[in-house]
Design a protein around this motif. Structure first.
Motif, short mmCIF file in Angstrom:
data_model
loop_
_atom_site.label_atom_id
_atom_site.label_comp_id
_atom_site.label_asym_id
_atom_site.label_seq_id
_atom_site.Cartn_x
_atom_site.Cartn_y
_atom_site.Cartn_z
N PHE C 93 0.86 -1.33 -0.05
CA PHE C 93 -0.34 -0.39 0.00
C PHE C 93 0.67 1.09 0.16
O PHE C 93 0.83 2.16 -0.10
N GLY C 94 1.75 1.29 0.65
CA GLY C 94 2.66 2.39 0.67
C GLY C 94 3.63 2.54 -0.28
O GLY C 94 3.60 4.06 -0.51
N TRP C 95 4.08 1.88 -0.42
CA TRP C 95 4.84 1.43 -2.48
C TRP C 95 3.84 2.19 -3.51
O TRP C 95 4.33 3.44 -4.60
N ILE C 96 2.66 1.37 -3.23
CA ILE C 96 2.12 1.99 -4.67
C ILE C 96 1.39 3.10 -4.85
O ILE C 96 1.65 4.31 -4.92
N PHE C 97 0.92 3.17 -2.75
CA PHE C 97 0.19 4.93 -2.82
C PHE C 97 0.90 5.84 -3.01
O PHE C 97 1.03 7.28 -3.96
N ALA C 98 2.49 6.22 -2.49
CA ALA C 98 3.25 7.45 -1.81
C ALA C 98 4.11 7.64 -3.78
O ALA C 98 4.50 8.26 -3.59
N HIS C 99 4.32 6.71 -3.93
CA HIS C 99 5.43 6.04 -5.20
C HIS C 99 5.08 6.18 -6.85
O HIS C 99 4.95 6.98 -7.30
N GLU C 100 4.86 4.84 -6.81
CA GLU C 100 3.64 4.63 -8.04
C GLU C 100 2.47 5.45 -8.23
O GLU C 100 2.76 6.19 -9.29
N MET C 101 1.57 5.88 -7.41
CA MET C 101 0.90 6.93 -7.48
C MET C 101 0.94 8.20 -8.58
O MET C 101 0.02 8.77 -9.45
N PHE C 102 1.99 8.46 -7.77
CA PHE C 102 2.80 10.25 -8.75
C PHE C 102 4.24 9.38 -9.88
O PHE C 102 4.75 10.75 -9.41
N GLY C 103 3.47 8.72 -10.37
CA GLY C 103 4.72 8.35 -11.36
C GLY C 103 5.84 8.78 -10.67
O GLY C 103 6.62 9.23 -12.47
N GLY C 104 6.44 8.53 -9.52
CA GLY C 104 7.57 8.13 -9.40
C GLY C 104 8.10 9.24 -8.97
O GLY C 104 9.74 9.11 -8.55
N LYS C 105 7.62 10.41 -8.37
CA LYS C 105 7.89 11.40 -8.12
C LYS C 105 6.96 11.96 -7.23
O LYS C 105 5.73 12.38 -6.65
N PRO C 106 7.23 10.73 -6.10
CA PRO C 106 6.18 11.12 -4.59
C PRO C 106 6.16 13.01 -3.91
O PRO C 106 7.28 13.18 -3.67
N VAL C 107 5.15 13.05 -3.07
CA VAL C 107 4.76 14.13 -2.31
C VAL C 107 5.16 13.49 -0.84
O VAL C 107 4.97 14.17 0.50
N LEU C 108 4.95 12.43 -0.48
CA LEU C 108 4.84 12.09 1.24
C LEU C 108 5.83 11.13 1.06
O LEU C 108 6.03 9.62 -0.05
N SER C 109 6.77 10.32 1.70
CA SER C 109 7.32 9.28 1.85
C SER C 109 6.82 7.85 1.72
O SER C 109 5.99 8.01 2.85
N PRO C 110 7.47 7.34 1.15
CA PRO C 110 6.91 6.19 1.03
C PRO C 110 6.82 4.97 2.07
O PRO C 110 5.83 4.25 2.70
N ALA C 111 7.80 4.96 2.52
CA ALA C 111 8.25 4.19 4.00
C ALA C 111 7.55 4.75 5.48
O ALA C 111 6.57 3.93 5.76
N LEU C 112 6.89 6.35 5.22
CA LEU C 112 6.24 6.71 5.78
C LEU C 112 4.76 5.64 5.91
O LEU C 112 4.22 5.37 6.76
N ILE C 113 4.20 5.75 4.76
CA ILE C 113 2.49 6.18 4.57
C ILE C 113 2.48 3.98 4.65
O ILE C 113 1.54 4.06 5.35
#
Lengths: 207, 246, 263
Positions: C93-113
């Motif tokens: 969930f963290g990886w998809i939501f925070a990393h992939e959904m923003f096209g590799g330019k995350p606005v939140l840290s995936p690890a934090l999510i």
């Protein structure tokens, strides 16, 4: 792309993922599949009948009291649905609480009345109502299934994933029982639909 | 031909322009009339079912607890809260609670309480007390049943709450309610000890908490403590004990 | 015809900096838990690579590094290893939501999510932050962040004003509560040091402007103290505070940028 009023709102102009309408109830009632199912059925009933009724009398609705007439018809249908649920599905109606009543304020219903039923004859209006209601329903059912499955390991109350408590492997995700998770799932769903159909994405915001 | 004439009036009405005020009023009236007739008919037709459901709702939990314990029909008693004496007639007045006494978060409490006694001949076998109190984000309503020694819990059920689904709302689950069976409420000095603990319980005064529902658990602890205490059914239970009824 | 796999050099520096804290964490755990922790790391790595491949429809993602950064950070901040299913759910969930959904330019840290998901989903497992109970190990962890932090600061990966802000926030809020531990002790106990250096100060998630950064840090520092001292459900409070802080920093940045342009 299809122009059929029954097919168009399923994905191409889906009221929830494309127009982002009616999400308040989509968030509130999707804690389990059974409530999602009942809510979907209620909306299908209200939306198709309100579209047909309004379309039938559309030539005689004075412009000045247009919205009042529409809301009166929609509210009456909603009260009927609410009463029927309380009479025959009492347990589920308790869990849906105010959200059946709030179909009155569901933007999809009034939106379709204004945008479609006021301009088209009853038969296409019926199709449009059913199409939009199903567009709303499949999203509700999808989110409801995922949430119930991940929050309790069940579907319609039947155990699918065996819980750790019962000697299985599955630890329920309590986050999925909380309202924000419906937002997250909806976001993921919108992202998937827009990845497959890039034309639905909004234009880049000009800052 | 009166029929023909009526049709003509109807036609004439429909043919008026939509901006006409007579037509506006007429359409508003007809729509309101049509809708109210349909809604009223539905309500009248469904009324017996609705009433039956509502009745079952309020009685259901008590019936359930009595059924589950397999005991005869209980006797309804009206009890004066402060003295614990039986009353023949209920009063509707309420007493405000001091914040430090108000464990269950009720702000005020009735002076006449209802209790249900189950007797085997003259011997008291079970007392069922309606209880309520603040949970995490809603008021919890339920029944607490005590065995004849008035210190052992026979059952605790809840029939109404609006806690977080999957967390606090799990107090409705039979599995959790069954944990209360045979727990003791007060120690030798009479102080109420029973409570919900976080994690696994140990001993006869503790009940396992529910994952992620610490505050609902505290709410349940507090409401049980309140209703068994001096501001709740305490005087009544003390009187029953003194009479050797227990 | 092998496609070229670019290695993101920035991410590589992050992984280098995280090596020492990870080693320290494993050393403090003892060999048995350390092994479980490394298993968790491998699981997370596998799940993030799997989702990258599935979503970008190519076996090797266009750049490698973010996945390792994510896995290491998650493994370090995990209080104690738990079952594989919760780990997979939370990190997917963290990886998809925070990393992939923003096209590799995350606005939140995936690890934090991922950590926040785990914390709110599985409140009674090892995800619950009980760092606060182990004061001495946490102190060593804070020490282990120092070299990595300095290295990242030198590579311009950290926004140092955030660190200052956290100290200011903690120092400002501690006097509002009944005296317990000193304000500087709050900085050293719990997961605060690791979280602030490796998540809050990450230049990818912090808007420009020294004032904004200090304010964002102060918000996080203040929240940590409030959560630790006032909320029984959040013994450490670092993950929740970082989550709230990260959600508000973009708004804070906008607000201050708007004020300067309209001044």
């Amino acid at each position: 792309m299809s122009t059929n009023p029954l097919v168009k709102p399923i994905i191409a102009e889906n009221p929830v993922t494309f127009q982002v309408l009616g999400i308040c109830s989509a968030l509130a009632v999707t804690t389990s599949l059974s409530t999602s199912l009942v809510m979907s059925a209620a909306l299908i009933f209200v939306l198709s009948l309100s579209n047909v009724t309004i379309s039938t009398i559309r030539a005689h609705i004075p412009n000045s009291i247009r919205l009042i007439v529409q809301i009166t018809i929609i509210a009456s249908l909603v009260i009927i649905v609410d009463l029927v649920l309380q009479a025959y599905l009492f347990e589920i109606s308790k869990r849906l609480s105010v959200f059946v009543g709030l179909i009155v304020t569901n933007c999809i219903v009034l939106g379709r009345a204004e945008a479609y039923a006021m301009k088209n004859s009853p038969w296409p209006s019926l199709l449009d109502g059913i199409g939009n209601a199903f567009g709303y329903a499949w999203i509700l059912l999808l989110i409801g299934s995922v949430r119930e499955l991940l929050a309790a390991g069940t579907l319609m109350g039947h155990e699918v994933f065996v819980l750790v408590d019962n000697g299985g492997w599955f630890t329920p995700l309590l986050l999925m029982a909380l309202p924000p998770s419906a937002f997250f799932l909806l976001a993921v769903l919108v992202w998937i639909v827009r990845t497959i159909r890039p034309e639905q994405a909004e234009q880049e915001e000009q800052v | 031909m009166p029929d023909q004439k009526r049709v003509n009036i109807w036609r004439a009405f429909l043919n008026r322009p939509n901006t006409d005020s007579a037509k506006t009023l007429g359409v508003a009236f007809l729509v309101a009339l049509g809708c109210s007739v349909i809604v009223s008919l539905t309500a009248i037709y469904l009324k017996p079912l609705l009433d039956a459901n509502r009745l079952r709702e309020s009685a259901g939990s008590l019936v359930e607890i009595v059924d589950a314990l397999g005991v005869p029909v209980p006797q309804v008693r009206l009890v004066e809260r402060t003295s614990g004496e039986y009353l023949s007639r209920a009063t509707s007045d309420k007493a405000a609670l001091d914040p430090d006494q108000d464990l269950a978060g009720l702000k005020e409490v009735e002076n006449t309480l209802t209790a249900y006694e189950v007797r085997d001949g003259a011997r008291l076998t079970l007392v069922i007390l309606p209880v309520r109190g603040a949970g995490y984000k809603s008021t919890l309503h339920g029944y607490l049943a005590l065995k004849a020694d008035l210190n052992t819990i026979a059952a605790l059920t809840f029939y109404q709450q609006d806690e977080t689904p999957g967390m606090g709302a799990r107090i409705m689950e039979k599995k959790w309610q069954d944990l209360w069976r045979d727990k003791k409420t007060a120690d030798a000095t009479g102080a109420i000890q029973i409570r919900v603990v976080t994690g696994a319980a140990s001993g006869i005064y503790e009940v396992d908490g529910i994952s992620g529902a610490t505050r609902t658990g505290n709410g349940v602890s507090n409401l049980v403590k309140f209703w068994l205490g001096t501001n709740g059914y305490g005087p009544y239970l003390a009187r029953l004990k003194q009479q050797g009824d227990g | 015809m092998a496609r070229r796999v670019a290695i993101d050099s920035d991410e590589l520096h992050w992984c280098l900096a995280l090596l020492l804290p990870l080693a320290m964490r494993c050393y403090l755990d003892g060999s048995e838990i350390a092994l479980q922790r490394l298993t968790v790391l491998c699981l997370v790595l596998a799940s993030s690579f799997f989702w990258s491949a599935l979503i970008n429809r190519r076996i090797w993602p266009s750049s490698v590094g973010a996945q390792l950064h994510f896995s290491m950070l998650f493994a370090i901040l995990l209080f104690e290893p738990v079952g594989w299913a919760p780990v997979m759910f939370a990190t997917s969930f963290g990886w998809i939501f925070a990393h992939e959904m923003f096209g590799g330019k995350p606005v939140l840290s995936p690890a934090l999510i991922a950590l926040a998901t785990a914390l709110f989903s599985f409140p009674d497992t090892g995800f619950q932050e009980k760092w606060i109970l182990n004061v001495e190990p946490a102190f060593f962890m804070a020490l282990a962040c120092l070299p990595g932090g300095l290295w990242l600061a030198w590579r311009k990966q950290l926004q140092l004003p955030v660190l200052l802000g956290v100290a200011v926030g903690v120092a400002a809020v501690v006097p509002l509560f009944p005296p317990s531990v000193q304000w500087w002790e709050h900085l050293l106990i719990g997961a605060l040091a690791v979280g602030v250096v490796f998540i809050a100060a990450d230049q990818k998630f912090v808007p420009a402007g020294i004032v904004t950064q200090v304010l964002a840090g102060a918000l996080i520092g203040g929240l940590v103290v409030v959560l630790r001292l006032a909320s029984p459900d959040q013994p450490d409070g670092v993950v929740f505070a970082l989550l709230l802080g990260s959600l508000f920093t973009p708004l804070l940045g906008r607000l201050l940028a708007w004020r300067t342009s309209h001044a």
